[in-house]
Design a protein around this motif. Structure first.
Motif, PDB file in Angstrom:
ATOM      1  N   MET A 102       0.825  -1.196   0.000  1.00 48.22           N
ATOM      2  CA  MET A 102       0.000   0.000   0.000  1.00 48.22           C
ATOM      3  C   MET A 102       0.861   1.248   0.000  1.00 48.22           C
ATOM      4  SD  MET A 102      -3.199  -0.717   2.242  1.00 48.22           S
ATOM      5  CE  MET A 102      -2.190  -2.055   2.631  1.00 48.22           C
ATOM      6  N   THR A 103       0.400   2.239  -0.729  1.00 49.99           N
ATOM      7  CA  THR A 103       1.002   3.566  -0.628  1.00 49.99           C
ATOM      8  C   THR A 103       2.486   3.623  -0.953  1.00 49.99           C
ATOM      9  OG1 THR A 103       1.287   3.136   1.730  1.00 49.99           O
ATOM     10  CG2 THR A 103      -0.590   4.447   1.083  1.00 49.99           C
ATOM     11  N   GLU A 104       2.780   3.381  -2.203  1.00 48.64           N
ATOM     12  CA  GLU A 104       4.169   3.569  -2.671  1.00 48.64           C
ATOM     13  C   GLU A 104       4.146   4.491  -3.879  1.00 48.64           C
ATOM     14  OE1 GLU A 104       3.225   1.962  -6.324  1.00 48.64           O
ATOM     15  OE2 GLU A 104       2.366   1.946  -4.333  1.00 48.64           O
ATOM     16  N   PRO A 105       5.141   5.354  -4.007  1.00 45.05           N
ATOM     17  CA  PRO A 105       5.115   6.250  -5.153  1.00 45.05           C
ATOM     18  C   PRO A 105       5.984   5.710  -6.294  1.00 45.05           C
ATOM     19  CG  PRO A 105       6.528   7.100  -3.405  1.00 45.05           C
ATOM     20  CD  PRO A 105       6.265   5.660  -3.125  1.00 45.05           C
ATOM     21  N   GLY A 154       6.611  -6.270  -1.049  1.00 43.07           N
ATOM     22  CA  GLY A 154       5.275  -6.834  -1.009  1.00 43.07           C
ATOM     23  C   GLY A 154       4.492  -6.509  -2.270  1.00 43.07           C
ATOM     24  N   LEU A 155       4.604  -5.266  -2.692  1.00 47.26           N
ATOM     25  CA  LEU A 155       3.883  -4.851  -3.891  1.00 47.26           C
ATOM     26  C   LEU A 155       4.479  -5.502  -5.130  1.00 47.26           C
ATOM     27  CD1 LEU A 155       1.578  -3.159  -4.842  1.00 47.26           C
ATOM     28  CD2 LEU A 155       3.102  -1.198  -4.991  1.00 47.26           C
ATOM     29  N   GLN A 202       9.480   0.709  -5.154  1.00 44.18           N
ATOM     30  CA  GLN A 202       8.515  -0.369  -5.034  1.00 44.18           C
ATOM     31  C   GLN A 202       8.886  -1.279  -3.874  1.00 44.18           C
ATOM     32  OE1 GLN A 202       5.884  -1.421  -7.304  1.00 44.18           O
ATOM     33  NE2 GLN A 202       5.870   0.689  -7.980  1.00 44.18           N
ATOM     34  N   ASN A 203       7.993  -1.390  -2.917  1.00 38.95           N
ATOM     35  CA  ASN A 203       8.299  -2.299  -1.811  1.00 38.95           C
ATOM     36  C   ASN A 203       8.113  -3.746  -2.267  1.00 38.95           C
ATOM     37  OD1 ASN A 203       5.891  -3.719  -0.624  1.00 38.95           O
ATOM     38  ND2 ASN A 203       5.105  -1.634  -0.619  1.00 38.95           N
TER      39      ASN A 203
END
Lengths: 146, 146
Positions: free
Chosen positions: B1-4, B10-11, B7-8
């Motif tokens: 959630m909520t990445e600009p 998890g995503l 990239q984390n």
DNA sequence: ACCATCTAGTCAGAACATCTGACCATCGTC
DNA sequence: GACGATGGTCAGATGTTCTGACTAGATGGT
């Protein structure tokens, strides 16, 4: 779907994603952001710094405009985002992060970093770097939006 | 959630998972198995060869017993699974794959293999093997059920 | 054996997410 | 300017998921 013991790559990817999302949601609820859902978060995560159009959000999140609109409405009511008219197109409305939204994003970043640190501790620096590189390249063929 | 833009992990894991699920669902619909949904598939994917208890399915899929029961009911009505009494516990009922279920599983395996082959073509053999190994190890800390 | 407690599963009801289809306002273009 | 494409909304339906309350059967200690 439908695997017994040989784990397909898609399913293997699911566990970390689910774990990260669960950790984020739990941390948010703990810090008082208990009025946010996973679906709302998935939409909110795609809002750019200057704001993003609803249609673009819907496209990137792979949901319909209606669904995106519904979720954005809820986020707006909860004070996480705000709607402003798009100066370049009178039909369009930009969805922007509001104050409360920035606060929750800051928290999310922290949690992400913490969870990734745990994963790195488990896998080792080098393997984690390889994993990230492989996933980033894989995204080229699995993410229709960039 | 909520990445600009960063990239984390998890995503990053989300894209391949979503892509695989979409491919599976599309292939099934194409072959006439159009009465199956993603949620049903996620439950069905966890049924063992000899059958699995509803409670175990629910636990592994991280949903409540009610949700699992509901989904299994639909799968049963569509002929993909069947309920048999658990010989070792009169309270329990084992959910087993039925004929139609085996057919769809065979198809799913094929599609999984095809999609993985595409991914391997994009990443290369070695990177793919590393990716699988890393994800499998990561599962140890992200999947509460084995 | 007996009772307390635990476990497997169901029933009822609600909230949420998501879709399809129809619609309106505005943009861009010929 | 008229017309097709695009941004977005409204209405209604379906599917997924949850909480809470409940029943039937298992289990362990006395």
């Amino acid at each position: 779907m439908t695997e017994p013991d040989h784990q397909n790559l898609g399913l293997l990817c699911f566990y970390p994603h689910r774990a990260m999302e669960a950790r984020l949601l739990a941390a948010m609820a703990e810090e008082g952001f208990d009025d946010i859902t996973a679906a709302q978060g998935r939409i909110a995560a795609r809002i750019g710094p200057q704001g993003t159009r609803l249609t673009d959000l819907a496209e990137q999140a792979l949901v319909t405009k209606q669904t995106a609109g519904h979720l954005v409405d809820q986020l707006e009511r909860a004070g996480y985002v705000r709607h402003v008219p798009d100066p370049t197109d009178a039909r369009a409305r930009l969805v922007q992060i509001a104050e409360r939204g920035w606060a929750v994003i800051a928290l999310a970043r922290e949690v992400e970093a913490r969870v990734e640190a745990e994963w790195t501790a488990h896998l080792g620096e080098e393997t984690t770097a390889q994993l990230r590189a492989a996933l980033t390249r894989l995204r080229e063929v699995t993410d229709p939006y960039r």
